[in-house]
Motif scaffolding. Structure first.
Motif, PDB file in Angstrom:
ATOM      1  N   ALA A  19      -2.052   6.447   1.573  1.00  0.00           N
ATOM      2  CA  ALA A  19      -3.154   6.341   2.536  1.00  0.00           C
ATOM      3  C   ALA A  19      -4.394   5.749   1.878  1.00  0.00           C
ATOM      4  O   ALA A  19      -5.067   4.889   2.467  1.00  0.00           O
ATOM      5  N   ASN A  20      -4.693   6.181   0.671  1.00  0.00           N
ATOM      6  CA  ASN A  20      -5.872   5.652  -0.034  1.00  0.00           C
ATOM      7  C   ASN A  20      -5.710   4.181  -0.385  1.00  0.00           C
ATOM      8  O   ASN A  20      -6.659   3.405  -0.240  1.00  0.00           O
ATOM      9  N   ARG A  21      -4.514   3.790  -0.814  1.00  0.00           N
ATOM     10  CA  ARG A  21      -4.280   2.365  -1.102  1.00  0.00           C
ATOM     11  C   ARG A  21      -4.388   1.533   0.165  1.00  0.00           C
ATOM     12  O   ARG A  21      -4.952   0.434   0.156  1.00  0.00           O
ATOM     13  N   ALA A  22      -3.848   2.052   1.268  1.00  0.00           N
ATOM     14  CA  ALA A  22      -3.929   1.318   2.542  1.00  0.00           C
ATOM     15  C   ALA A  22      -5.385   1.147   2.962  1.00  0.00           C
ATOM     16  O   ALA A  22      -5.779   0.065   3.422  1.00  0.00           O
ATOM     17  N   LYS A 132      -6.667   2.467  11.687  1.00  0.00           N
ATOM     18  CA  LYS A 132      -5.707   3.493  11.246  1.00  0.00           C
ATOM     19  C   LYS A 132      -5.826   3.706   9.738  1.00  0.00           C
ATOM     20  O   LYS A 132      -5.767   4.842   9.255  1.00  0.00           O
ATOM     21  N   ALA A 133      -5.996   2.632   9.005  1.00  0.00           N
ATOM     22  CA  ALA A 133      -6.118   2.739   7.540  1.00  0.00           C
ATOM     23  C   ALA A 133      -7.382   3.504   7.161  1.00  0.00           C
ATOM     24  O   ALA A 133      -7.377   4.286   6.205  1.00  0.00           O
ATOM     25  N   ALA A 134      -8.441   3.297   7.900  1.00  0.00           N
ATOM     26  CA  ALA A 134      -9.700   3.984   7.607  1.00  0.00           C
ATOM     27  C   ALA A 134      -9.569   5.491   7.828  1.00  0.00           C
ATOM     28  O   ALA A 134     -10.178   6.290   7.109  1.00  0.00           O
ATOM     29  N   ARG A 135      -8.757   5.905   8.803  1.00  0.00           N
ATOM     30  CA  ARG A 135      -8.613   7.319   9.144  1.00  0.00           C
ATOM     31  C   ARG A 135      -7.511   8.033   8.362  1.00  0.00           C
ATOM     32  O   ARG A 135      -7.546   9.258   8.226  1.00  0.00           O
ATOM     33  N   ALA A 136      -6.531   7.295   7.883  1.00  0.00           N
ATOM     34  CA  ALA A 136      -5.347   7.915   7.278  1.00  0.00           C
ATOM     35  C   ALA A 136      -5.657   8.854   6.102  1.00  0.00           C
ATOM     36  O   ALA A 136      -5.106   9.961   6.057  1.00  0.00           O
ATOM     37  N   PRO A 137      -6.511   8.481   5.143  1.00  0.00           N
ATOM     38  CA  PRO A 137      -6.755   9.409   4.029  1.00  0.00           C
ATOM     39  C   PRO A 137      -7.319  10.764   4.475  1.00  0.00           C
ATOM     40  O   PRO A 137      -6.912  11.809   3.959  1.00  0.00           O
TER      41      PRO A 137
END
Length: 167
Positions: A19-22, A132-137
């Protein structure tokens, strides 16, 4: 730490890393001046990272279902049923694993993962992928905290069952 929860923690560490890499890759995507092919490569990589982050959380849920509940859903809609099961207490076995406040976020990421698996990369919408990438972590972090609280509840419950009554 209970070995079962050590395994869950290890799975969630990998999900958090994805998630952090994304998220970092999505931030870079916003600043990229790549050609169309470069943008496609970058966008599909970010989407894949989000997909892997959700799949890691789902793996943690499968461990709970298999080891604590005694069964993992197997029907065609098992992904949705497994997620729903984590919000449901199982009388005599365990409290709800996750708080209701996480439900819409997990349903959203699961639906996104389904789209990623079933669309061509050229059909992905950059703004949706970046959101989505911003929220995933943060979502993975909330799942991690919920599973730690669940572990504590299970441990307390097991301790109460083993403590002999005095009297």
């Amino acid at each position: 730490m209970n070995p079962l929860f050590a395994e869950i923690a290890a799975v969630l560490d990998k999900a958090a890393a994805e998630a952090n890499r994304a998220k970092r890759a999505a931030d870079r995507l916003s600043r990229s001046h790549a050609d169309a092919l470069g943008q496609w490569i970058h966008l599909t990589a970010v989407a894949s990272g989000i997909e892997h982050a959700y799949s890691g959380m789902e793996q943690a849920f499968k461990i709970v279902a298999a080891e604590i509940d005694g069964a993992v859903p197997t029907a065609d809609d098992w992904h949705a049923r497994l997620c729903a099961l984590m919000f449901t207490p199982v009388p005599g076995r365990r409290p709800a694993v996750l708080p209701a406040a996480l439900r819409s976020d997990l349903d959203d990421l699961r639906a996104f993962r389904h789209r990623v698996r079933n669309l061509y990369g050229s059909e992905l919408v950059a703004e949706v992928v970046k959101e989505k990438a911003a929220r995933a972590p943060a979502i993975v972090g909330r799942v991690r905290r919920a599973l730690r609280a669940f572990e504590a509840a299970i441990t307390r419950s097991a301790g109460r069952r083993r403590t002999p009554k005095r009297g």
